[in-house]
Design an enzyme around this catalytic site. Structure first.
Site, mmCIF file in Angstrom:
data_model
loop_
_atom_site.group_PDB
_atom_site.id
_atom_site.type_symbol
_atom_site.label_atom_id
_atom_site.label_comp_id
_atom_site.label_asym_id
_atom_site.label_seq_id
_atom_site.Cartn_x
_atom_site.Cartn_y
_atom_site.Cartn_z
ATOM 1 C CE LYS A 81 -3.996 1.803 2.709
ATOM 2 N NZ LYS A 81 -5.075 1.839 3.531
ATOM 3 C CB SER A 156 -8.273 3.894 2.684
ATOM 4 O OG SER A 156 -7.519 3.131 3.728
ATOM 5 C CB SER A 180 -8.765 0.967 5.526
ATOM 6 O OG SER A 180 -9.208 2.103 5.435
#
Lengths: 490, 482
Positions: A81, A156, A180
């Site tokens: 990420k 997210s 997330s």
């Protein structure tokens, strides 16, 4: 190269690498090819560095040839990420603010993956600074749900979940502040684990809300999640909030507990609106499955559930307003070209106005407000008290049950743009996941079926530092169902 | 109307530690800009603070030395404000649970003369807390540049109650803190290097009025003398304004040492809202009795106690102790000699406070590099005491040689042939001769004029070519005349 290589699990790939039926370079080349083949559709990556990844893969092969392979992840491509620091790689947080920033250091979890020999692969898209539930808040691109390209992948960690689901990486790392990891995992039909707060060092994770953030794995099956969690767990002297507790061998412990008759709780507050919740049917079927195994399933109460979202958005935004203050146009961030040089404050105003997106600004303003003198007691302090009550709710429930079963998200993935203009309804898509962050307990999402062709996730919430039990419960379901072998057609 | 001033001080003291407060990077002064940095100090995304135990040890020790209460737990808060010298745009500090509560600083005001001890007072402290220091902004014609070397240095803030009333008291307060910190090894408190910095809150009110007057904050006090001068100037200015009927307005002023006056920096600040909240990256710290007592044991005898003891135990005059005691090493050096022969302590004290310091300063030498040891210095005093050589010879001829070469007193006396080559019988003969040759002073002495003896001393010294011990001569003449 076999077409299916990109959908093989990390555990399977690890075995092939171990038997030398596959080289890390071959695997990486296949991963790059797959990534390129579908990236136009999925748009999971902010960037990737082919040469660097191949170099890592070569090093892995050299180790293996010399009989010095490091661990089960040696040679496995792990997507990262884009809010985790990797030395020499961009660290954008999907924000214009950090568009040109290259990290000069490794996050602890990255350091650990390097010692395991994993091949760090690409920078995965996210909602800007991890603020969002759809990845639409990225300053750079909107990632698509591999199951339906018109839908959002969740957020997210949307890039992490989409890339994992689309076979663009064997496994990925995400971060979870209010859901997330779990919510995008559920939307993309993959496994996502948020560890207990303190299990994984946050050093090197660009902070959104420090008391809620945890890094965790996004994988295509439970076993892989255990492997990746193993690799990144452990106390770290660079993170005072990382726990001094020895981690079990998650995989071994998970296997050992096979067939245990678990006592599982259903928080009645989470099922109150079951009838009107589209994602509920597969979840109820999953619960039936556990009953059929001979597990005791009982209703429990988490009485302060209604306050979780409000509490979360006070604490998370308060911390964020302070955490994001460092992005100021002075040192390494975006700096506005034009600002009033006579006014020392203007450089901040202009740079932040240009560098941050709408949602980030909204949360910074909200967080600044709740910490302001005169409001602090009514908002922040009250929220901290409610947080304690929420934690106590879980403590009480866990006196009766080993784990809780809930839906991960109230709906399957929604259409792009559907909630962009309604932040509140977007915030409510985290309603089932937020409490685990407030309480610090581990949680995971496991594919458990479909609704209108879109994946639905079952959320399992475990006791603090009992991830092995949580994984073991998930493993029972996964082993009896074929969802891990279902992949989107791209 | 008579007016009085009320003064409170906020004193920042850097804690001496190898590394910075929340990072493992080296702390230091005088390095090339932005060399003492790492992801934490630069406030990079993902960097986290980790508490440095040495900083905690330092402030706990300071709190114990300044008579504070150390509560069982303290916590860390973020003070949010934007400024380029602050890498995170928040400072990690302690808002409502500081490490040290209360306490006081014992100060001494100047006495009537330098030979007399002045009044001692206790100035109450509000608290002492720990926080990170910030970087340094350097302004140029076109740009401002920032150097983060100082950022995240361990910094404690000592906050006094509004308990002082003059520049002199503030001067004494800072001097006392400085000495205590140096004694305990907590900080060198070098104000030129920014290791100690002070801001003053000053207000003036009519004598007898209970409420405080409107205060102003005085900054840029770069030396202890600057603090005194700045405060005195400001008190006069405020008193003058009040006498003219002009109200004092809330503002921040700065001391301009070059012009010797205060200047307004900014008027009535917007009330800052720092949005304090507990830092989620750091755990509260629990401080148990064991920890405290271990640090308490490391605190040496503090200056005022030592001074009182020197005056009592060694019967040193105040003036000598006020030279010896402020310098911990010097006082320990003195005592290493004095405790071996407490009766000779005064002579030792005189030699250390006068001769030794003079030689050191002329040679530009530090005490640690000095060739004379407490033992050899005591040896010199003993030689004088025995009457082997007179005191003036010891001070003028022997001591400087010992300082230069590191020889013992005996070795110098031997080498330079300073020892008297006659005995007391010979001196007695010379005394009798002097009495016989100088009937007038003898008569004067007999008439009760003590000083007349001095006229006999000279001739005897001359006969001995300066080697006779004046004290012995004096004694012998008295005996002969009695």
């Amino acid at each position: 190269m076999s077409e299916e290589l990109h959908y093989k699990s990390a555990s399977e790939l690890s075995e092939l690498l171990g038997k030398k039926e596959l080289s890390a370079v071959e695997l990486m080349k296949a991963t790059i090819a797959r990534t390129k083949a579908v990236e136009d559709k999925v748009a999971a990556f902010n960037s990737y560095d082919e040469a660097d990844a191949l170099k890592q893969a070569e090093a892995s092969d050299a180790r293996r040839a010399a009989g010095e392979a490091l661990g089960p992840l040696d040679g496995i491509p792990v997507g990262i990420k884009d809010n985790l620091a990797v030395n020499g790689q961009p660290l954008t947080c999907s924000s214009k603010m950090l568009e040109k920033f290259v990290s000069p250091y490794d996050a602890t979890c990255i350091e650990k993956l390097k010692t395991e020999g994993a091949v760090l692969w690409g920078r995965l898209n996210l909602d800007e600074f991890a603020m969002g539930s759809s990845t639409e808040n990225s300053a750079f691109k909107t990632t698509s749900n591999p199951w339906n390209l018109e839908c959002i992948p969740g957020g997210s960690s949307g890039g992490s979940a989409a890339a994992t689901a689309a076979g663009q990486a064997a496994m990925t790392l995400g971060s979870d502040t209010g859901g997330s990891i779990r919510q995008p995992a559920s939307h993309c039909g993959v496994v996502g684990v948020k560890p207990t707060y303190g299990r994984v060092s946050r050093y090197g994770l660009a902070a959104f809300a420090s008391s809620l953030d945890q890094i965790g794995p996004v994988t295509r099956n439970v076993k892989d999640a255990a492997l990746l969690l193993q690799a990144i767990s452990g106390h770290d002297e660079r993170d005072s909030t990382s726990y001094r507790i020895s981690e079990p061998n998650f995989l071994a412990s998970m296997e050992k507990q096979r067939g245990r008759k678990w006592t599982l709780g259903l928080p009645k507050e989470y099922f109150a609106n079951a009838a009107s919740t589209p994602a509920m049917e597969p979840v109820l079927k999953a619960i039936e499955f556990y009953r059929s195994l001979g597990c005791e399933v009982k209703e429990v109460s988490l009485p302060h559930t209604d306050y979780a979202v409000a509490t979360y958005y006070i604490i998370a935004t308060a911390e964020a307003s302070s955490n994001l203050a460092r992005y100021d146009g002075i040192r390494y961030t975006h700096r506005a070209e034009k600002f009033d040089t006579k006014d020392s404050v203007d450089i901040y105003c202009q740079s932040r106005a240009e560098g941050f997106g709408e949602e980030v600004k909204r949360r910074v303003i909200l967080g600044t407000y709740v910490l302001s003198s005169g409001y602090y007691d009514a908002y922040y302090l009250k929220a901290q008290k409610v947080r304690t009550l929420i934690r106590q709710d879980f403590e009480k429930a866990f006196e009766e049950v080993d784990a809780l079963l809930t839906p991960t998200s109230p709906t399957p993935a929604f259409k792009k743009g559907e909630k962009s203009s309604d932040p509140l309804s977007m915030y409510l898509s985290d309603i089932y996941t937020i409490s685990a962050n407030l309480a610090g307990i581990p949680g995971m999402s496991l594919p458990c079926g479909y609704s209108d062709g879109l994946p639905v996730g079952l959320q399992i919430l475990g006791k603090p530092f009992q991830e092995d039990e949580m994984l073991s419960i998930a493993n029972e379901f996964e082993a009896a169902h074929g969802f891990k072998d279902q992949h989107p057609s791209l | 109307m008579e007016y009085e001033a009320v003064i409170g001080l906020e004193v920042h003291v850097q804690i001496k530690a190898e590394s910075k407060i929340f990072s493992r990077v080296r702390a230091g002064y005088g390095h090339e800009p932005n060399k003492l940095v790492d992801p934490v100090v630069m406030g990079l995304p993902g960097a986290l603070p980790v508490m440095n135990k040495a900083a905690l040890d330092g402030i706990i020790k300071a709190g114990l030395a300044l008579n504070c209460t150390i509560p069982e737990t303290c916590k860390w808060d973020r003070k949010n404000y934007f400024y380029p010298d602050s890498p995170n745009n928040y400072q990690i500090t302690q808002y409502d649970q500081p490490i040290c509560d209360g306490g006081y600083v014992e100060i001494e005001l100047p006495g009537d003369t330098r030979a007399v001890m002045g009044e001692h007072k206790k100035i109450a402290l509000t608290r002492i807390h720990l926080e990170n220091d910030v970087g340094k902004l350097n302004h140029f014609a076109e740009d401002s540049l920032v150097d983060y070397n100082r950022a995240f240095t361990s910094l404690m803030e000592i906050v006094s109650e509004p308990d002082m009333h003059s520049g002199e008291e503030a001067f004494a307060f800072l001097t006392a803190i400085r000495q205590t910190m140096i004694y305990c090894g907590i900080s060198d408190c070098d104000m030129e290097k920014g290791q100690m910095r002070a801001d003053a809150n000053i207000s003036v009110r009519p004598v007898g009025q209970k409420e405080l007057g409107q205060k102003i904050e005085l900054k840029n006090l770069n030396s202890i003398t600057g603090v005194k001068n700045g405060i005195e100037y400001e008190i006069k200015r405020q008193t003058r304004e009040l006498k003219k009927g002009n109200p004092i307005t809330q503002a921040t002023w700065r001391w301009n040492a070059n012009l010797g006056q205060t200047e307004m920096m900014r008027e009535k600040e917007d009330a800052h809202d720092y949005r304090y909240f507990p830092d989620p990256d750091l755990m509260p710290v629990k401080i148990d009795e064991d920890w405290k007592s271990r640090l308490f044991a490391e605190i040496p005898e503090l200056p005022w106690n030592k001074q009182r003891r020197f005056m009592e135990e060694y019967e040193l005059p105040y003036s000598i102790t006020s030279v010896l005691v402020p310098d911990r090493l010097l006082s320990e050096w003195f005592e290493a000699a004095a405790k071996q022969a407490p009766k000779l302590a005064q002579s030792v004290g005189n030699l250390v406070a006068n001769d030794l310091l003079r030689e050191l300063s002329e040679a530009g030498q530090a005490l640690v590099d000095c060739k004379i040891t407490p033992d050899t210095l005591l040896g010199l005093v003993k030689v004088v005491e025995k009457g082997t050589i007179p005191k003036n010879v010891a001070n003028k001829d022997v001591f400087p040689e010992m300082f230069k070469t590191g020889e013992t007193a005996e070795e110098v006396i031997e080498r330079k042939g300073l020892k008297a080559d006659f005995d007391e019988g010979q001196v007695k003969v010379w005394c009798q001769e002097a009495i016989d040759e100088n009937p007038k002073p003898v008569q004067n002495y007999k008439d009760g004029n003590e000083k007349a003896l001095n006229a006999l001393l000279g001739p005897v010294m001359k006969k001995s070519r300066g080697k006779a011990n004046p004290q012995v001569v004096n004694k012998l003449i008295r005996e002969l005349l009695s």
